[in-house]
Design a protein around this motif. Sequence first.
Motif, mmCIF file in Angstrom:
data_model
loop_
_atom_site.group_PDB
_atom_site.id
_atom_site.type_symbol
_atom_site.label_atom_id
_atom_site.label_comp_id
_atom_site.label_asym_id
_atom_site.label_seq_id
_atom_site.Cartn_x
_atom_site.Cartn_y
_atom_site.Cartn_z
ATOM 1 N N PHE A 143 -9.619 -1.095 -4.668
ATOM 2 C CA PHE A 143 -8.776 -0.447 -5.664
ATOM 3 C C PHE A 143 -9.644 -0.148 -6.875
ATOM 4 C CE2 PHE A 143 -6.375 -0.462 -9.555
ATOM 5 C CZ PHE A 143 -5.194 0.203 -9.267
ATOM 6 N N VAL A 144 -9.640 1.100 -7.321
ATOM 7 C CA VAL A 144 -10.414 1.493 -8.495
ATOM 8 C C VAL A 144 -9.475 2.180 -9.476
ATOM 9 C CG1 VAL A 144 -12.320 2.872 -9.377
ATOM 10 C CG2 VAL A 144 -12.514 1.760 -7.139
ATOM 11 N N GLY A 145 -9.365 1.622 -10.675
ATOM 12 C CA GLY A 145 -8.493 2.229 -11.674
ATOM 13 C C GLY A 145 -7.931 1.192 -12.622
ATOM 14 N N THR A 146 -7.008 1.640 -13.456
ATOM 15 C CA THR A 146 -6.372 0.759 -14.427
ATOM 16 C C THR A 146 -5.361 -0.144 -13.741
ATOM 17 O OG1 THR A 146 -6.594 2.506 -16.082
ATOM 18 C CG2 THR A 146 -5.124 0.681 -16.612
ATOM 19 N N LEU A 147 -5.409 -1.409 -14.047
ATOM 20 C CA LEU A 147 -4.456 -2.360 -13.474
ATOM 21 C C LEU A 147 -3.176 -2.311 -14.313
ATOM 22 C CD1 LEU A 147 -6.867 -5.348 -12.749
ATOM 23 C CD2 LEU A 147 -6.162 -3.505 -11.219
ATOM 24 N N SER A 148 -2.375 -1.284 -14.040
ATOM 25 C CA SER A 148 -1.169 -1.020 -14.825
ATOM 26 C C SER A 148 0.009 -0.786 -13.884
ATOM 27 C CB SER A 148 -1.374 0.220 -15.706
ATOM 28 O OG SER A 148 -1.531 1.385 -14.891
ATOM 29 N N PRO A 149 1.232 -0.896 -14.409
ATOM 30 C CA PRO A 149 2.410 -0.687 -13.551
ATOM 31 C C PRO A 149 2.438 0.675 -12.878
ATOM 32 C CG PRO A 149 3.056 -1.763 -15.589
ATOM 33 C CD PRO A 149 1.612 -1.392 -15.750
ATOM 34 N N ASN A 150 1.918 1.711 -13.542
ATOM 35 C CA ASN A 150 1.917 3.048 -12.948
ATOM 36 C C ASN A 150 1.092 3.112 -11.674
ATOM 37 O OD1 ASN A 150 2.291 6.061 -12.995
ATOM 38 N ND2 ASN A 150 0.086 6.006 -13.311
ATOM 39 N N LYS A 151 0.041 2.301 -11.598
ATOM 40 C CA LYS A 151 -0.867 2.325 -10.444
ATOM 41 C C LYS A 151 -0.432 1.362 -9.333
ATOM 42 C CE LYS A 151 -3.920 5.100 -12.472
ATOM 43 N NZ LYS A 151 -4.283 6.442 -11.993
ATOM 44 N N ASN A 152 0.465 0.434 -9.635
ATOM 45 C CA ASN A 152 1.007 -0.506 -8.650
ATOM 46 C C ASN A 152 -0.062 -1.285 -7.867
ATOM 47 O OD1 ASN A 152 3.914 -0.182 -8.920
ATOM 48 N ND2 ASN A 152 3.585 1.911 -8.172
ATOM 49 N N PRO A 153 -1.039 -1.884 -8.532
ATOM 50 C CA PRO A 153 -2.049 -2.654 -7.797
ATOM 51 C C PRO A 153 -1.476 -3.886 -7.102
ATOM 52 C CG PRO A 153 -2.240 -3.054 -10.148
ATOM 53 C CD PRO A 153 -1.262 -1.938 -9.998
ATOM 54 N N GLN A 154 -0.314 -4.380 -7.581
ATOM 55 C CA GLN A 154 0.298 -5.566 -6.968
ATOM 56 C C GLN A 154 0.682 -5.313 -5.508
ATOM 57 O OE1 GLN A 154 1.806 -3.628 -9.168
ATOM 58 N NE2 GLN A 154 3.792 -3.089 -8.298
ATOM 59 N N LEU A 155 0.883 -4.048 -5.152
ATOM 60 C CA LEU A 155 1.232 -3.734 -3.761
ATOM 61 C C LEU A 155 0.050 -3.985 -2.823
ATOM 62 C CD1 LEU A 155 3.360 -0.486 -4.246
ATOM 63 C CD2 LEU A 155 4.164 -2.801 -3.722
ATOM 64 N N LEU A 156 -1.163 -3.813 -3.328
ATOM 65 C CA LEU A 156 -2.330 -4.136 -2.509
ATOM 66 C C LEU A 156 -2.430 -5.638 -2.306
ATOM 67 C CD1 LEU A 156 -4.830 -3.395 -0.961
ATOM 68 C CD2 LEU A 156 -6.104 -3.270 -3.123
ATOM 69 N N VAL A 157 -2.090 -6.419 -3.338
ATOM 70 C CA VAL A 157 -2.067 -7.883 -3.184
ATOM 71 C C VAL A 157 -1.086 -8.269 -2.083
ATOM 72 C CG1 VAL A 157 -1.503 -10.071 -4.306
ATOM 73 C CG2 VAL A 157 -2.774 -8.319 -5.562
ATOM 74 N N GLU A 158 0.114 -7.698 -2.113
ATOM 75 C CA GLU A 158 1.124 -8.001 -1.096
ATOM 76 C C GLU A 158 0.654 -7.567 0.287
ATOM 77 O OE1 GLU A 158 5.017 -6.543 -2.096
ATOM 78 O OE2 GLU A 158 4.726 -6.949 -4.229
#
Length: 278
Positions: A98-113
């Motif tokens: 994942f490359v980018g801002t760790l913000s709600p708009n980018k939804n990085p938490q979905l990659l964790v899940e």
Amino acid sequence: CPGNLALLASIVQITLPRKRKTVKYAGNFNPSASQPFSYKWQKRILSNTSLTKNIDVLVYGEWPNQTENIKSFFTATYSEIDKKDFKKVFRDPLQFIFVGTLSPNKNPQLLVELVKLLNNKGIVSQAHFYGDGILMDKLKNESSFFEVMGINGSEKAFHFHGNQPKEIVQAGYKKAHFSFLASQSEGWPKAVAESMWYGCIPIATAVSCIPWMLGVSDNKSLGSRGIIFTDIDNTIATIKQFLNQQEDFNLLSQNAQEWSQDYTLEKFETEIIKLLQS
């Protein structure tokens, strides 16, 4: 465009029909996208050839039923000299980036899940996050002490690298099998295009021109160059297919690489010159 000043400019330019003009629409030009009213106004004004004269409007992606002044365009990061054939070896642990801002708009938490569920299902996987943002601490807490049984014993499944120089990020792309971007809004997602340059298979939401970039048609989730992220279960099912049919993985990786490496800085410069000379 789009923007508040750009809205004003799009109105003013109506009074200058003989003036040669070029507009770069850097946001999502999808006619059906849910957007602020000011964005929709700009798209309508610029697409109205009765009001707007002598203009080229550069947009990301290809959209149906557009007027002749709307031109599909792109953004480039790498040069012709950066072109290489990057071969991916599809083996454990699967590597996600994942490359980018760790913000709600980018939804990085979905990659964790996603990575947690893959490991729970016996598919050894790791995720590498490059970037910073307000979700950093939360993501670290949610993923702390979660380990996977790799070929060399127990390893961490999640790695947070923060902001890094481009050379470090490029090394991450080279190691990764998949890139991930579940963004809610995009223009030209450079993180997707850059990962494809290195042969990563992108997993991304169907916003802006991403379906076009991934070679997806007819509302399908699997394209010729990547995977549209709709939900975690569907994505896991698709990844499982690749585990059983590695030739399909190799084909998508090669297609992604060939597509991205067609959009170089040299081509970008050439296309800009054509616009200025037309």
